[in-house]
Every structure is written in C-alpha cells, then in structure tokens.
Design an enzyme around this catalytic site. Structure first.
Site, mmCIF file in Angstrom:
data_model
loop_
_atom_site.group_PDB
_atom_site.id
_atom_site.type_symbol
_atom_site.label_atom_id
_atom_site.label_comp_id
_atom_site.label_asym_id
_atom_site.label_seq_id
_atom_site.Cartn_x
_atom_site.Cartn_y
_atom_site.Cartn_z
ATOM 1 N N SER A 99 34.455 46.148 36.333
ATOM 2 C CA SER A 99 35.361 46.082 37.482
ATOM 3 C C SER A 99 36.347 47.247 37.465
ATOM 4 O O SER A 99 35.956 48.395 37.581
ATOM 5 C CB SER A 99 36.075 44.729 37.496
ATOM 6 O OG SER A 99 36.860 44.584 38.642
ATOM 7 N N ASP A 243 38.066 48.135 44.573
ATOM 8 C CA ASP A 243 38.100 48.288 43.124
ATOM 9 C C ASP A 243 36.752 48.818 42.639
ATOM 10 O O ASP A 243 35.868 49.123 43.443
ATOM 11 C CB ASP A 243 38.498 46.980 42.442
ATOM 12 C CG ASP A 243 37.475 45.870 42.601
ATOM 13 O OD1 ASP A 243 36.595 45.989 43.478
ATOM 14 O OD2 ASP A 243 37.551 44.866 41.859
ATOM 15 N N ASP A 245 33.990 47.740 41.162
ATOM 16 C CA ASP A 245 32.708 47.124 41.529
ATOM 17 C C ASP A 245 32.703 46.645 42.976
ATOM 18 O O ASP A 245 31.778 45.970 43.411
ATOM 19 C CB ASP A 245 32.340 45.989 40.571
ATOM 20 C CG ASP A 245 33.379 44.874 40.525
ATOM 21 O OD1 ASP A 245 34.549 45.130 40.846
ATOM 22 O OD2 ASP A 245 33.017 43.736 40.152
#
Length: 454
Positions: A99, A243, A245
């Site tokens: 992430s 963000d 991902d």
C-alpha cells in the site's frame, strides 16, 4: 530463511521488509498455506509496481499450484482490481502490495471468493501457524496433480464494471488533476477515465515502486502539496490523489483545499441512497464526522456505527446488507463491489456529482462538511491503558456527557465529541475530536491532549 511471523503477519494482512523479514521462499509457503486454509481449488493473484512484487507473487502462485490449485495471474493491478477479479470470477485471491509503506516493504492482502476478507479471525492466524510449522522443513509434498498458472488481463473488465455503477453520461466537461504517486493509479486511471469528458492532468503516473516524488500516502498532508499546487496552477475543477495500491482516494477542491473523507463519505452515501430509492443502511466508523449519520438520515437511510478497520466495516456490511460504508481514512466500501473498498468508484461518484451541476466542488461539499474536526493526532505514551483510564476518570459523571468504549474511549457532549484509541502495533494513542465550531474543537482537543500527554 528464519522469519519472525509475529512481526510479519498483521491483523488484516502480511507486511514487512524484503528481503530482511520475508522473501520468495516464504511467499511460496504462504501460497501453499493459503489454499490449504481456504480450501480453494483455484485462485487469482495480482501485484503492484514494487520491484519485489512480481517475484513474490509468482512464488506464491508456485506454492499454490504445487498443491493442485489452478492460478490465474492478472499481473499489475490495483488492490480493488484484484477484488474485482475475486468477485467476478468467484475465486479466492491474493494481492501483493504494501500500500502506502516505503519501497523496501511488501505484503499480501488475501481474500476468499467474492472478495471476502481474510484476517486474523477469518483464516490468517491459521495460515500463519501453517507457515511457521513449515519454515524449517518446507511444505509437505502433495499427491495432487500440480495446478496450472495462466495469465489474464482484467483492466478493461474492471473499468467497465465500475463505469456501470455510476452514471457519467451527462456530466459537463471537467478538468481534473490526478496524482498517482508513482503507484497503481497510473495504471488504472487512463483506462477507467477513457472516453469521459475530462481534461486529465496526470502527475507521477510512471509506475515506480521506489516512490521518487513522495510517499504514496495522501492522508499525510506533506504528500498532497504537489497536487494542491498543480490544481491551482491549472485552474482545475478538482484534484484526486491515490495511495500506492490505488484502493484509497483523497480529494482536493478547486482551491486546492483538502476535502474531508467524511464529506466524501456523506456525498457518496446520499448518491447511493438515491440510487436505492432512498432506502438502505450505510456504515461509518466511529471517528467519521457527525455529518455522516446526519446526511444518511436526511436522505432516508439508516446509519450504523462501527469500530475502525476494514474487517469490522466489511463484516457489518455483510450482516446488515448495507449499500455503502466509509471511513475517515478514505476507504469506501460498496455493496455492488462485493462489499469491498474501492477508491476509484468513490472518485467516479465525486466526478458525477460535480459534473452533474454547475457549481464548484467547494460549494458542493459544504453541505456535507458541517463541523470543525481536529484530524487524527498521534501521541507516544508509556501506558496506553493508564492514560485512557485517566481520561475516563476526568469525564465520567459529568453532566450531559456520555462515554462509550466500542473502540478505545469516546466522550460525547451536546456540542462536541472526541475519541482516543490505542494503536495495536505502536505505543501510541490516537485522538480525533470534533465540535460545532473551531474554538470549541480547539479547547476540547487541547484538554484531551493535556491528559494524554500528562
């Protein structure tokens, strides 16, 4: 390798530094353990743009295939694109991403068919136990015929599914700046936005898991400075940041000012309720703004308050049949997306709402942003429980104040509230405060911080 899985396996996913904390050998064991715990006979995998992601993902696939499981690799994708594949194909899935964490990290987000989450209470602890038992000797040999590993591109299908959930046919032309943070938004946005009446100004669309421009975490104000500046320079209608991902989106208005995720939750909730005939349950965590349940009720819906964290939101979505859920952290969950979170669908709702009227985004969201909030403030403490007890003792018994301990401690008065939650992984207390006006919020915030840091 010798690995400390207590540091690697978190509440909702696997996450750690590569190769210091885990590597492809361990990923292969996770693949074998995942299929054994879920009982899957076929799975889907995907990965982000981090340098270590392709190798880890393929190792996981090898571990699964060795136990007779067919693996569909969708390759480079956003996390919500992996959830799409899990839902559309009815397959358990694994997404390789860390992430918004720095470049040296990587991780696995796992789900059962239909994008149902795998967390500590839904299989992740069992997966950890198996991997720990196999680390010295390797996974036991399977008698099954090895499964196949095949590739499939899902980007067009994913985009079509999202576009089918939001009516964008009659929006006015908009100029939108998108900061992908060198993450997976640079891969998905061009296809999802294709053909819409948008002038797209791309920022950092080059896929680069070393994050050369800024961390791909738009909740940190330092990481949206470039986007804010560019929106003003371009005289754009709005800006959107994803963000790493691309499962979360953060929005700034035409002035370059951040739009609260609570305001986005309220806006999307109103639209989803309208789409469902003014009826439905909407989930919100306990540190979203008072605006959210108010807007839900005003639009005919039923608000349900939950603990913070996607496992709690998704569980409540499933049990209540909720149509939508939102969190302060810019995670947005949709019944029509298998109860999974997708920042891209939330972004399409914002574009549809803005493009469906003539006003500015700041004017549009003003009706959903009604209170003064502190944002989340972290304090390092030696004794989390002791500090929480001190806060409770301070406010307990005061007239017109209620306390609840659904998640940490929430203190509520007529004109304000605050919540203090302990971090599960660090010696921190997290404070969120809100009031009907800024001076009251500041007073309440500072009183709480004095006790926390006392």
């Amino acid at each position: 390798m010798t690995a400390d899985l207590s540091q690697l396996v978190k509440a909702y996913d696997v996450r750690g530094v590569v190769p210091d904390q885990w590597d492809e050998t361990l990923a292969e064991l996770f693949g074998a353990a995942f299929v054994q715990v879920t009982g899957a006979d076929a799975i889907v995998t995907g990965h982000d743009m981090r340098p270590s992601s392709p190798g880890l993902s393929r190792a996981f696939a090898r571990g699964a295939a060795a136990r007779g499981v067919d693996v569909t690799e969708i390759g480079l994708c956003s996390t919500d694109q992996l959830y799409y594949a899990s839902g559309a194909f009815g397959l358990a899935g694994a997404m390789f991403t860390a992430s918004h964490n720095p470049a040296q990290y990587n991780g696995i987000k796992m789900c059962r068919p239909g994008a149902a989450p795998v967390g500590q209470d839904t299989g992740l602890s069992e997966i950890r136990e198996l991997v720990e038992s196999w680390m010295d000797s390797g996974a036991p040999t399977s008698d099954a015929t090895p499964g196949t590993i095949t590739q499939r591109d899902t980007l067009e299908d994913y985009s079509a599914h999202l576009r089918g959930l939001v009516d964008l046919t009659s929006i006015r032309p908009l100029k939108v700046v998108v900061d992908a943070g060198n993450g997976m938004g640079g891969h998905t946005v061009p296809t999802v936005f294709a053909g819409l009446p948008l002038t797209l100004v791309p920022m950092y669309f080059e896929l680069d898991g070393t994050f050369p421009n800024h961390e791909a975490n738009p909740l940190d104000p330092a990481n949206i400075v470039d986007l804010q500046k560019r929106v003003r320079e371009e005289d754009a209608d709005l800006g959107i940041a994803f963000d790493g991902d691309a499962d979360r989106c953060f929005v700034v208005d035409e002035r370059g000012e951040p739009v609260s995720p609570s305001a986005i939750t309220a806006l999307v909730a109103a639209r989803e309720l309208a789409r469902n005939g003014g009826k439905g349950t909407v989930i919100h965590n306990l540190i979203t703004s008072w605006s959210v349940p108010e807007v839900v009720r005003e639009n005919g819906g039923t608000p349900v308050r939950t603990r913070v964290g996607h496992s709690f939101i998704k569980a409540e979505m499933a049990t209540s049949g909720a149509i939508f859920g939102g969190e302060h952290s810019a995670h947005y969950y949709f019944k029509d997306f298998w109860n999974a979170d997708t920042g891209m669908l939330a972004a399409l709702h914002v574009l549809a709402a803005l493009g469906g009227q003539e006003g500015t985004l700041s004017a549009l969201v003003a009706q959903y942003d009604r209170y003064a909030g502190s944002g989340e403030i972290n304090s390092t403490v030696d004794d989390q429980a002791g500090r929480l007890a001190a806060i409770k003792a301070t406010y307990e018994g005061r007239e017109d104040i209620t306390l609840d301990e659904l998640d940490g401690l929430t203190v509520t008065a007529t004109d304000w509230w605050f919540n203090v939650r302990p971090s599960n992984t660090e010696p921190l207390l997290r404070l969120n405060a809100e009031a009907r006006d800024e001076p009251t919020m500041v007073k309440v915030r500072d009183e709480a911080l004095a006790i926390i840091r006392g």
